[in-house]
Design an enzyme around this catalytic site. Structure first.
Site, PDB file in Angstrom:
ATOM      1  N   ASP A   1     -59.415 -28.632  32.379  1.00 34.55           N
ATOM      2  CA  ASP A   1     -59.604 -28.717  33.830  1.00 34.55           C
ATOM      3  C   ASP A   1     -60.855 -29.520  34.179  1.00 34.55           C
ATOM      4  OD1 ASP A   1     -58.927 -28.220  36.469  1.00 34.55           O
ATOM      5  OD2 ASP A   1     -59.761 -26.208  36.523  1.00 34.55           O
TER       6      ASP A   1
ATOM      7  N   GLU B   1     -56.550 -19.882  40.505  1.00 37.40           N
ATOM      8  CA  GLU B   1     -57.888 -20.284  40.066  1.00 37.40           C
ATOM      9  C   GLU B   1     -58.705 -20.798  41.237  1.00 37.40           C
ATOM     10  OE1 GLU B   1     -60.997 -23.121  38.459  1.00 37.40           O
ATOM     11  OE2 GLU B   1     -59.411 -23.466  39.902  1.00 37.40           O
ATOM     12  N   GLU B   2     -58.043 -21.544  42.128  1.00 34.89           N
ATOM     13  CA  GLU B   2     -58.758 -22.202  43.231  1.00 34.89           C
ATOM     14  C   GLU B   2     -59.350 -21.204  44.216  1.00 34.89           C
ATOM     15  OE1 GLU B   2     -59.578 -25.137  43.168  1.00 34.89           O
ATOM     16  OE2 GLU B   2     -58.107 -26.292  42.054  1.00 34.89           O
TER      17      GLU B   2
ATOM     18  N   HIS C   1     -59.061 -31.938  45.150  1.00 33.25           N
ATOM     19  CA  HIS C   1     -58.973 -31.174  46.404  1.00 33.25           C
ATOM     20  C   HIS C   1     -58.756 -32.054  47.634  1.00 33.25           C
ATOM     21  CE1 HIS C   1     -61.236 -27.458  44.580  1.00 33.25           C
ATOM     22  NE2 HIS C   1     -60.307 -27.942  43.789  1.00 33.25           N
TER      23      HIS C   1
ATOM     24  N   HIS D   1     -54.561 -24.000  35.097  1.00 31.39           N
ATOM     25  CA  HIS D   1     -54.077 -23.230  36.253  1.00 31.39           C
ATOM     26  C   HIS D   1     -52.979 -23.987  36.990  1.00 31.39           C
ATOM     27  CE1 HIS D   1     -56.503 -25.400  39.418  1.00 31.39           C
ATOM     28  NE2 HIS D   1     -57.383 -25.550  38.445  1.00 31.39           N
TER      29      HIS D   1
ATOM     30  N   ASP E   1     -55.451 -31.631  39.655  1.00 27.03           N
ATOM     31  CA  ASP E   1     -56.213 -30.396  39.435  1.00 27.03           C
ATOM     32  C   ASP E   1     -55.279 -29.241  39.759  1.00 27.03           C
ATOM     33  OD1 ASP E   1     -57.944 -28.271  39.430  1.00 27.03           O
ATOM     34  OD2 ASP E   1     -59.116 -28.934  41.164  1.00 27.03           O
TER      35      ASP E   1
ATOM     36  N   ASP F   1     -52.040 -23.362  40.249  1.00 25.16           N
ATOM     37  CA  ASP F   1     -52.185 -23.475  41.709  1.00 25.16           C
ATOM     38  C   ASP F   1     -52.986 -24.709  42.098  1.00 25.16           C
ATOM     39  OD1 ASP F   1     -54.593 -22.217  40.659  1.00 25.16           O
ATOM     40  OD2 ASP F   1     -55.157 -21.729  42.720  1.00 25.16           O
TER      41      ASP F   1
HETATM   42 ZN   LIG Z   1     -59.081 -26.899  38.551  1.00 31.31          ZN
END
Ligand SMILES: [Zn+2]
Length: 430
Positions: free
Chosen positions: A218, A195-196, A401, A98, A161, A100
């Site tokens: 991921d 995705e997030e 994150h 992903h 990520d 994003d």
């Molecule tokens: Zn991820």
């Protein structure tokens, strides 16, 4: 089949990367500088237009690598195919990442820093000295001494990520473009937005993708392989009271807020909760409460690896609801359950070759397999139930994150090796 004329012999496989100039680090450092944060409050698709900036760049780079059908669609998905170069009939496999980044931490002006030959000390980030990546909080770092570690600078997340996954897949494409003798079936590349915020596969077109099996890139530490996720439901418990003018409410008013509060008070405190469980234990977790005297609602997320247990947890909550309303004459309650996603293992167990080939590929890259279960969902859990069995492979991304996010260059390179081997193993086994 004729004795492997064009096949690589096993010693050759082991030295396949000996003189390969990896591009994963250079790509990663460029991709993380592009702000691709998604927005849970947006109803647009993709949720933020800026995600397309990276996607457009990826299409351009795929075309430069000779992938003629690379395309960005209106919903923000990138589709591309490395055509098969074998006469064998090999199922098309897909590698997916992903673009994003999480909205938990800023993704604007990311300044990646490469710490060459990491020395094992805590890493103080220069733009905010209060942000320190310590080996006590991040014990995996102790295994990374001597490797090249990439971090952000202290004011943003890094975005490993999942830009580590994106860069790994792009380097795999680069490898095959430079090694036409390495045999593989059709390889599909899929880059998703959002995705997030849980909408990563909302608008994916699996027919267009045309893959039989998939792998998301991921997961975290070197060797990590996830073929299992939580099964998940959402649950809403609604309490109805009896409203009356508070000045004249004696023996009339039944306050739904108080009923809801009494209900929450009955939930177990030392078990069953995210704050008291780990490993393979499930939980019930109230995530939102709102209401007025007449009506109050409590929202839950229900999680376990064993789907049958969700029902047990749900009956438990229903019992507690009934017990509570029985104590408040005139009140009543109701529950509503909504299916969210299911443990991908239920699907993957029907296709053992998907995991067998992945484990073999990790092993062939000289890495020990670390079997992991995701205490959450992945795009792969939804894809698996949509008809594309899709476990999750490591990229090296760690501490996602937040501002302490980091990734090892050597882990990303091992991830590239793994998926190159994986595509070749699917061909060998066909
Ligand atoms: Zn991820």
């Amino acid at each position: 089949m004729a004795q492997g004329e064009l096949q690589l012999s096993f010693p050759k496989i082991l030295t396949m990367f000996a003189d390969y100039a990896f591009t994963v680090e250079e790509r990663f450092l460029r991709y993380v500088k592009i702000d691709t944060q998604s927005d849970p409050n947006s109803t647009a698709q993709p949720s933020t237009e800026k995600q397309k900036e990276l996607s457009k760049l990826l299409v351009m780079e795929l075309k430069q690598l000779g992938i003629q059908d690379a395309e960005l669609d209106e919903w923000g998905y990138v589709y591309a195919t490395i055509p098969s170069n074998t006469k064998k009939d090999v199922p098309a496999i897909c590698f997916c990442a992903h673009v994003d980044t999480s909205s938990d931490s800023s993704g604007t002006n990311v300044k990646p820093i490469v710490h060459r030959k990491y020395d094992g000390k805590d890493i103080v980030l220069p733009d905010d000295n209060s942000v320190v990546i310590t080996t006590s909080e991040h014990p995996y770092l102790k295994k990374k001494i001597g490797e090249d570690i990439i971090t952000a600078s202290g004011t943003t997340l890094l975005g490993a990520d999942d830009k580590a996954g994106v860069a790994v897949i792009m380097d795999m494409v680069n490898f095959f473009s430079k090694h036409p003798q390495a045999k593989h079936g059709a390889i599909k590349v899929l880059f998703t937005p959002d995705e997030e915020i849980g909408r990563g596969v909302d608008k994916v077109n699996l027919e267009r993708l045309g893959a039989k099996f998939g792998y998301t890139l991921d997961a975290g530490e070197r060797g990590a392989y996830e073929d299992e996720t939580f099964s998940a439901d959402g649950m809403t418990v609604t309490f109805y009271g009896v409203s009356a003018h508070p000045g004249y409410a004696k023996n009339k008013l039944v306050n739904a807020i108080k009923v809801a509060a009494a209900f929450v008070e009955q939930l177990p405190k030392n078990s069953f909760s995210p704050e008291t469980t780990d490993g393979r234990e499930g939980f019930v977790h109230p995530v939102q409460i709102s209401g007025v005297a007449e009506k109050a609602t409590v929202q839950f997320i229900i999680r376990d690896f064993d789907t049958r247990k969700l029902e047990e947890y749900e009956s438990f909550i229903k019992e507690k609801m009934e017990e509570t309303v029985s104590l408040y004459r005139g009140s009543r309650g109701e529950v509503q359950v909504k299916m969210q996603y299911r443990n991908m293992k239920e699907v993957l167990d029907h296709y053992p070759e998907v995991s067998e080939n992945a484990r073999r590929a990790i092993d062939r890259a000289g890495v020990a397999v670390v079997n992991m279960s995701a205490r959450g969902g992945t795009d792969g859990s939804r894809l698996s139930f949509m008809g594309l069995p899709t476990p999750n492979l490591f990229t090296g991304e760690m501490a996602f994150h937040g501002k302490q996010e980091y990734v090892s260059v050597q882990d990303m390179q091992k991830s590239v090796e793994t998926i190159v081997h994986l595509a070749m193993i699917w061909e060998e086994k066909s």
